[in-house]
Design an enzyme around this catalytic site. Structure first.
Site, PDB file in Angstrom:
ATOM      1  N   GLU A   1       0.937  -1.252  -0.098  1.00 63.75           N
ATOM      2  CA  GLU A   1      -0.074  -0.132   0.021  1.00 63.75           C
ATOM      3  C   GLU A   1       1.054   1.395  -0.077  1.00 63.75           C
ATOM      4  OE1 GLU A   1      -1.306   3.035   0.867  1.00 63.75           O
ATOM      5  OE2 GLU A   1      -1.960   2.635   2.905  1.00 63.75           O
TER       6      GLU A   1
ATOM      7  N   CYS B   1      -2.978   8.298   3.824  1.00 68.94           N
ATOM      8  CA  CYS B   1      -2.905   7.678   2.498  1.00 68.94           C
ATOM      9  C   CYS B   1      -4.139   8.185   1.624  1.00 68.94           C
ATOM     10  CB  CYS B   1      -2.347   6.510   2.381  1.00 68.94           C
ATOM     11  SG  CYS B   1      -0.716   6.218   3.064  1.00 68.94           S
TER      12      CYS B   1
END
Length: 464
Positions: free
Chosen positions: A227, A261
């Site tokens: 990720e 994020c």
């Protein structure tokens, strides 16, 4: 290894880094523990996860205050993070048996086939500082449920949180070696990945770090999940309820001090509501309280480290110098600590950081578009593909646009969020693989095909 409070610059604590010999011993302990842990009943693993949830809830304030001291998130958000970790443990305590049961496959009439989900072994987790508990638990809960064991290489500015997480599993009754923290720097990751005792790896972090881990693990033919961040679009259509949308926009950009994020970063607004949205959004951003993260009334605390704030400011300056219109903010706060105010830049030009890079802090890029098609085109005009959201009164229209986003997650009338019940992850430069839900627990297992042929006499074959 030192932990420093970004709000005050004071040292929180110092820790002895693990030696190469201690890392080797941890790998050996993980391997030995796995041999027994994989044979432990799934029901028992689920019970221990339930106990971990209880430990987290019993120590919520302690762990929340630790996170706030180490990386500066507002303490009320830190408490919510601890509760979310408990929720993830509860989720797999309740559903792991369903997710991991044999999957029967229809085959020939004289045979039986099924897929068995079997653990791989020790899994290395390389985790970031921005959600120091949640990032780890969304890896740990499903993988411990699946029968794997975990080795955590956490960010070097949150060693206290790393050790506290190990403590949670110990207090819950997990066997020694089921989950271990390695207090070590990034230069040891390669040697761990190439060690045959490490069977797989997951990383949340920068593109550079992800590429390095993927290259090393790929050379060893080991599974990885990555990720790698995002630059999520927040698309406002001409029929969106502006007042509610503006509130969500400001929160979506500044939660966790903007260091997320999946935070909304690029705000793409239809021209019919742009003149209404723009001043309200700027006003909402300016109304947020920037200050002491231990104060429950604080909305935005400090950036996690001074150098991160400096990098953020350089991105803002470069964007504005190239022609982006600074509407508010844009200068480090005149106070002790690594504080940066909520900032809005209108129409960042192509090639500037606010348009093309991940801006990790409370800085929003604002764009005006004339149609749904232009909004989607701009939303997808990025190397990232983590999350995206669209805001509209027409749910059919919203779902259509959500399907057109090039992202791993798309939300209609909600900011992008991680939830144990749905898979989390991205596409393009945001990485690959999924965490959470059924999909996450299946990432680090051997999906073994078992075929049982019924051609032999049952008395000889043992088949009934």
């Amino acid at each position: 290894m030192e932990s420093t409070n970004p709000a005050t610059g004071e040292t929180v604590d110092t820790y002895e880094e693990h030696t190469a010999e201690e890392v080797d011993a941890a790998l050996e302990r993980a391997t030995e523990t796995f041999d027994d842990w994989k044979e432990t009943s799934l029901a028992h693993r689920q019970q221990l996860l339930s106990e971990a949830a209880s430990v987290l809830r019993d120590r919520t304030d302690e762990y929340a205050e630790l996170m706030t001291r180490e990386m500066g998130k507002p303490v009320d958000q830190a408490r919510a993070e601890v509760e979310k970790c408990a929720w993830a443990c509860d989720y797999y305590a309740e559903t792991a048996d369903e997710h991991l049961q044999d999957e029967v496959v229809g085959v020939d009439a004289d045979a039986r086939a099924f897929v068995s989900y079997e653990p791989l072994g020790p899994v290395l987790a390389v985790m970031p500082w921005n959600f120091p508990f949640w990032q780890v638990f969304r890896f740990a809960a499903p993988n411990l449920a699946a029968g794997n064991v975990g080795l955590l290489k956490h960010a070097s500015n949150v060693p206290g949180s790393a050790l506290a997480i190990e403590e949670v599993f110990e207090a819950a009754g997990f066997p020694e070696g089921a989950f271990q923290t390695l207090l070590t720097h990034s230069d040891t990751v390669e040697s761990i990945l190439t060690d045959e005792r490490c069977r797989a790896a997951t990383l949340t972090g920068s593109n550079a770090a992800g590429e390095a881990v993927a290259a090393t693990a790929g050379g060893e033919a080991k599974k990885t999940v990555l990720e790698l961040g995002g630059s999520d679009p927040f698309v406002v259509l001409d029929d969106a309820p502006i007042e509610e949308t503006v509130e969500q926009a400001a929160y979506g950009r500044t939660q966790n001090n903007g260091e997320s994020c999946i935070a909304a970063k690029r705000f793409i607004v239809h021209e019919d509501v742009y003149d209404e949205f723009k001043p309200r959004f700027v006003e909402e951003m300016e109304s947020l309280t920037v200050g002491d993260p231990t104060d429950d009334d604080t909305d935005v605390g400090p950036q996690a480290q001074p150098d991160l704030m400096e990098e953020l400011h350089e991105q803002v300056e470069e964007t504005v110098d190239a022609g982006g219109d600074l509407l508010t903010g844009g200068e480090p706060s005149d106070r002790e600590g690594a504080f940066y105010p909520p900032t809005v830049i209108e129409e960042p030009p192509e090639g500037t950081p606010a348009r093309d890079e991940e801006v990790f802090g409370p800085v929003a890029a604002l764009f005006e578009v004339s149609s749904d098609e232009e909004a989607v085109e701009l939303a997808n005009d990025t190397k990232f593909g983590l999350g995206a959201s669209v805001w509209t009164d027409d749910l059919t229209r919203g779902q259509r646009i959500a399907r057109e986003f090039e992202s791993g997650m798309a939300f209609v009338n909600s900011i992008v969020a991680s939830d144990p019940r749905v898979p989390f992850g991205g596409v393009k430069r945001s990485g690959y693989g999924r965490e959470l839900a059924r999909h996450g627990v299946h990432e680090f297992v051997n999906r073994k095909t078992v075929w049982v042929q019924h051609g032999l006499d049952a008395s000889e074959s043992g088949i009934e």
